[in-house]
Design a protein around this motif. Structure first.
Motif, mmCIF file in Angstrom:
data_model
loop_
_atom_site.group_PDB
_atom_site.id
_atom_site.type_symbol
_atom_site.label_atom_id
_atom_site.label_comp_id
_atom_site.label_asym_id
_atom_site.label_seq_id
_atom_site.Cartn_x
_atom_site.Cartn_y
_atom_site.Cartn_z
ATOM 1 N N TRP A 121 -9.394 9.449 0.033
ATOM 2 C CA TRP A 121 -8.041 9.996 0.005
ATOM 3 C C TRP A 121 -7.956 11.275 0.836
ATOM 4 C CZ3 TRP A 121 -10.801 8.163 -4.073
ATOM 5 C CH2 TRP A 121 -10.269 7.058 -4.771
ATOM 6 N N THR A 273 -4.011 2.809 -13.808
ATOM 7 C CA THR A 273 -4.243 2.344 -12.437
ATOM 8 C C THR A 273 -4.954 0.989 -12.444
ATOM 9 O OG1 THR A 273 -6.278 3.678 -12.390
ATOM 10 C CG2 THR A 273 -4.284 4.680 -11.489
ATOM 11 N N THR A 347 -6.299 -1.798 -7.386
ATOM 12 C CA THR A 347 -5.048 -1.757 -8.128
ATOM 13 C C THR A 347 -4.428 -3.150 -8.251
ATOM 14 O OG1 THR A 347 -3.836 -1.291 -6.089
ATOM 15 C CG2 THR A 347 -4.530 0.600 -7.424
ATOM 16 N N GLY A 354 0.202 4.494 -8.459
ATOM 17 C CA GLY A 354 -0.448 4.944 -7.230
ATOM 18 C C GLY A 354 0.510 4.866 -6.056
ATOM 19 N N SER A 357 -0.856 2.615 -2.938
ATOM 20 C CA SER A 357 -0.829 1.196 -3.271
ATOM 21 C C SER A 357 0.591 0.659 -3.303
ATOM 22 C CB SER A 357 -1.507 0.966 -4.629
ATOM 23 O OG SER A 357 -1.394 -0.392 -5.021
#
Length: 393
Positions: A121, A273, A347, A354, A357
């Motif tokens: 990330w 998640t 996911t 999220g 996603s």
């Protein structure tokens, strides 16, 4: 009693862009995707109060729910806007998504935010972005484009370019590392390659190479060995996460405990998640579980059937690959929750909390809807996949 005639939102004679979109898009597929998004928002209200228990800095019990509404709105907007595109627009957006994702993934070792030993990330103020999510639809559409160019026999080395893009994406994902996304994108990429008209001997060779690659990953990454060890020998390892998720699913029974009545979910790590499926199963039971699975099955089966009737090779393989990408990711997440395969950290499309996603899945579905819209000459009766030319001798 006086009968009232139903008046559609748009007349078939209306030539505005929105009216054309309304009458050419597959409204069944769109409705199924929007239903899943709505279920994701609803389940976020069931999971958020328990999820914040792991973070003492959060006081609002519906912290994740409010953020989920924002991401769901963004994902829905991405879906609708992408579905308006022409096939040329789909190629352009997919290429931009792929190039952008590659650039950011290449920078992750230097600017990435490491979580649980993986730098996947990049922080953007109060939010985080996972570029690999956007690389998936970008690569699938780009690969379908390159394979279709190779079919034309005009000297474009489409196969080589597509495999180079795949190798670059896989290499960058393994650096993070992200084994789950690597396996997902590789499987879908190979499926698109097969649908483009590859001889069976190439399929067999690629399958053997893929098996060898999995073995190599097993020896190269210790966390992959640990997950496989926990899966095949649960009595010798810590399986708290999947055990609690399994208990939550069993506790739900047929109709569930009721809204907000889930108990086991409080002990499931990452419940909002990766393990949101177990939350829904506990509170709403087998009924909701089958509804979600049915919606995913509907999207994949209906989407693949429409894709296979398209006349253009790029549109056909691109749409089929995108629908398969959604279906495979859903299957992996649900299989993990049911303890059928080792945990992957992936996911559930349109459902899990999220931002990356949700936005990427909205884009994926939107591109697939755009490619399967009814256009003059896009569909012809009797056209099927084996009727097209092959890209390799």
């Amino acid at each position: 009693m006086t009968a009232h005639n139903y008046t559609p939102a748009f007349s078939r004679n209306d030539q505005s862009p929105i009216a054309k979109w309304f009458w050419t898009i597959d409204r069944g597929l769109l409705a199924a995707a929007l239903t899943l998004v709505g279920l994701g928002v609803a389940l976020s209200f069931a999971s958020s109060p328990a999820a914040i228990l792991a973070d003492e800095s959060i006081s609002d019990p519906f912290h994740y729910s409010w953020r989920m509404i924002v991401w769901a709105s963004g994902g829905t907007a991405a879906m609708l806007l992408a579905s308006l595109l022409s096939p040329r627009g789909v190629r352009r957006i997919a290429l931009l998504a792929l190039l952008g994702a590659i650039v950011v993934m290449a920078a992750l070792p230097f600017i990435g935010n490491e979580v649980k030993g993986a730098a996947r990330w990049v922080n953007l103020g109060p939010f985080s972005l996972q570029p690999s999510e956007f690389a998936k639809p970008g690569l699938i559409v780009f690969a379908a484009w390159m394979f279709s160019e190779a079919q034309k026999g005009q000297g474009v080395p489409g196969v080589s370019i597509a495999f180079a893009a795949w190798a670059l994406c896989v290499g960058l994902m393994l650096i993070q590392p992200d084994i789950g996304q690597t396996l997902l994108i590789t499987t879908t990429f190979m499926a698109v390659f097969f649908m483009a008209g590859v001889p069976l001997k190439w399929v067999a060779a690629l399958a053997a190479a893929g098996a060898g690659g999995v073995v190599g990953l097993y020896f190269a990454f210790s966390h992959m060995r640990d997950r496989l060890s926990r899966f095949f020998s649960p009595e010798t390892a810590d399986t708290h996460q999947i055990d609690r998720a399994s208990e939550a699913i069993r506790a739900g029974g047929l109709v569930g405990r009721g809204v907000g009545e889930g108990v086991m979910k409080r002990h499931v790590p990452d419940l909002h998640t990766d393990f949101i499926y177990s939350v829904g199963a506990e509170e709403f039971g087998l009924v909701l579980s089958l509804l979600m699975i049915g919606l995913y099955a509907f999207i994949v089966v209906r989407g693949m059937r429409r894709a296979m009737k398209l006349t253009d090779p790029f549109e056909q393989t691109g749409a089929a690959g995108l629908f398969m990408l959604i279906g495979l990711q859903a299957c992996i997440n649900i299989a993990v929750n049911l303890n059928l395969i080792p945990t992957k950290g992936m996911t559930l499309p349109f459902i899990s909390y999220g931002g990356s996603s949700m936005l990427a899945m909205g884009l994926t579905m939107g591109l697939a809807l755009a490619l399967t819209r009814r256009r003059p000459g896009a569909y012809e009766p009797g056209t099927s996949l084996p009727d097209r030319g092959r890209i390799l001798p």
